[in-house]
Enzyme design. Structure first.
Site, short mmCIF file in Angstrom:
data_model
loop_
_atom_site.label_atom_id
_atom_site.label_comp_id
_atom_site.label_asym_id
_atom_site.label_seq_id
_atom_site.Cartn_x
_atom_site.Cartn_y
_atom_site.Cartn_z
N HIS A 185 0.86 -1.59 0.08
CA HIS A 185 -0.25 0.05 0.25
C HIS A 185 0.60 1.54 -0.13
O HIS A 185 1.78 1.59 0.93
CB HIS A 185 -0.88 0.20 1.22
N CYS A 186 0.69 2.28 -1.26
CA CYS A 186 1.45 3.47 -1.28
C CYS A 186 1.33 4.59 -0.39
O CYS A 186 -0.53 4.64 -1.36
CB CYS A 186 1.55 3.39 -2.49
#
Length: 473
Positions: A185-186
């Site tokens: 997850h960025c």
């Protein structure tokens, strides 16, 4: 000079802290000053502050700070995305007015393209469905990858989504959903990086790295021209000449930067950040070369610990010929687009003793595994094929699937149950299950593919790095 010096120091400090946060936990840097500083800044100092706050306010202050940073890094909100956009936009607003009139027509056109592309790929990476798994597309994602019986085993159900977990998928605790081929997850795109948008994420890294590099090169040339115009010293060049003393070189450089603070400060910023962006891109290219993801690389690191302790065992997944492994189509797809299938099963034990010989999966004696090199990475089929899998969505590596996967609508209504995989396989005309002549052909193809992969490559097909901290990306 005071304002410029403070700006340079601030840029250096921020770049240094980002470098430590990004790379401080990499196993390759475990016994280096970078790892020591990471432990000091992110572990020891926070613990000392926590202990002091526990005595002074009973932990209320650090609890509030912890909730704030947890929200910033682990909740879904666009704050970091907006910060990233502002960093790009404000930098360009400071840079372009002083630089644009001095650029050639070619650099103006090429620079405009270089500026636009990161915004486009940021939009695509942030707002493209990363591969969210639902009951409507569950069968499709089950057919993408076979289970490797090492990192991913059949029959595991997501406790939140209540769906059978396809191979290489992961439930994102931030987005509260299962994502196919989940990488991480960025926070910079406020989205997961998964099967359907990883190519946009890689192109975002590539175009951003190119933009900062291009801006730094142009900026330093403009700084050099400004320094020469101010001083009339034609001997000044970006690469210091042996005849020029260092103090004269830095003096001329500061004069050129001060001539246009906007261009000079952004040039320094791009110079400091460019190596980090290229390093992040290089790390993801390395993961592609290894045929793994950020999530899987951390799983491999966990396996490395088990192997060091002597608690990992493997054995063949297939019975001796001419028998073939029976697949339970209730939990395992009968057909996948992947060109190879698992040939071994890897398990761990608590006491370091081999599992019972009558375990449900596998055949033959259990063999203790001491190194990652002794284990096959099913998802590494060579760099270019690994890259194709990321860049070309729904690409089929099997000859019978080259026409492309069918739309989910064609199977709507009869694939909500995983047991429908058998009927889907017959519709495709592929080979799944046991006993069919087509299955024997696939088995031969699998064995040939495995032998060819082992023959052609001497690289470690299992990465030993744990991956960049998810919070940093």
């Amino acid at each position: 000079m005071g304002l410029l010096a403070n700006l340079v120091i601030a840029i250096l400090v921020v770049a240094f802290l980002i470098l430590i946060a990004f790379f401080g936990r990499l196993p390759a840097l475990r016994h280096t000053p970078v790892a020591w500083l990471h432990r000091l800044i992110w572990i020891r100092i926070p613990r000392a502050v926590l202990a002091a706050d526990q005595r002074l306010t009973s932990g209320r202050l650090t609890s509030s700070i912890s909730r704030f940073f947890t929200y910033m890094l682990y909740d879904k909100h666009p704050t970091i995305l907006v910060f990233f956009l502002l960093l790009l936009t404000v930098g360009e607003i400071l840079y372009l007015p002083g630089a644009w009139p001095r650029l050639s027509r070619f650099n103006q056109v090429f620079g405009f393209i270089s500026i636009v592309l990161p915004y486009w790929f940021l939009y695509k990476a942030a707002y493209t469905d990363p591969g969210i798994i639902s009951s409507a597309n569950h069968a499709r994602y089950m057919s993408h990858y076979p289970y490797d019986f090492t990192l991913f085993h059949p029959g595991q159900v997501c406790k939140t989504c209540l769906l059978l977990k396809p191979a290489r998928s992961k439930h994102c605790s931030v987005c509260k959903r299962c994502v196919a081929r989940m990488d991480h997850h960025c926070v910079f795109i406020n989205n997961c990086v998964g099967y359907a948008n990883q190519h946009y994420f890689l192109l975002l890294l590539l175009t951003t790295a190119w933009l900062t590099t291009y801006g730094a090169v142009l900026g330093f040339n403009l700084v050099r021209d400004s320094a020469i115009a101010k001083t009339g010293n034609d001997n000044f060049a970006l690469f210091k000449r042996a005849s020029m003393p260092w103090q004269h070189y830095f003096l001329l450089l500061m004069i050129g930067i001060q001539a246009d603070v906007g261009v000079g400060s952004v040039t320094l910023l791009t110079t400091m950040t460019t190596p980090m962006v290229w390093a992040l891109l290089g790390y993801h290219v390395y993961l592609i070369w290894c045929g793994t993801t950020t999530n899987e690389s951390m799983k491999w690191s966990d396996w490395k610990i088990e192997m060091d302790e002597g608690c990992a065992f493997k054995r063949s997944l297939h019975p001796p010929p001419p028998l073939e492994r029976h697949r339970d189509h209730a939990v395992e797809p009968a057909w996948t687009r992947w060109p190879v299938e698992a040939m071994q099963i890897l398990v761990r034990t608590e006491d370091g003793h081999p599992p019972h010989k009558e375990s449900p999966y596998g055949f033959g004696e259990w063999e203790r595994v001491w190194s990652l090199r002794e284990v096959e990475n099913l998802y590494d089929i060579g760099f270019w094929d690994n890259l194709t899998d990321i860049m070309i969505k729904e690409y089929s590596f099997r000859a019978e699937g080259r026409g492309g996967l069918r739309d989910d609508d064609e199977f709507a209504g009869n694939e909500d149950d995983v047991e429908a995989y058998g009927s889907r396989e017959r519709l495709r005309g592929g080979s799944g299950g046991s006993g069919a002549s087509g299955s024997r052909d696939v088995t031969r193809d699998v064995r040939r593919a495995h032998k060819e992969r082992a023959r052609r490559s001497k690289k470690p097909n299992i990465p030993t790095v744990s991956g960049i901290v998810n919070a940093a990306t």
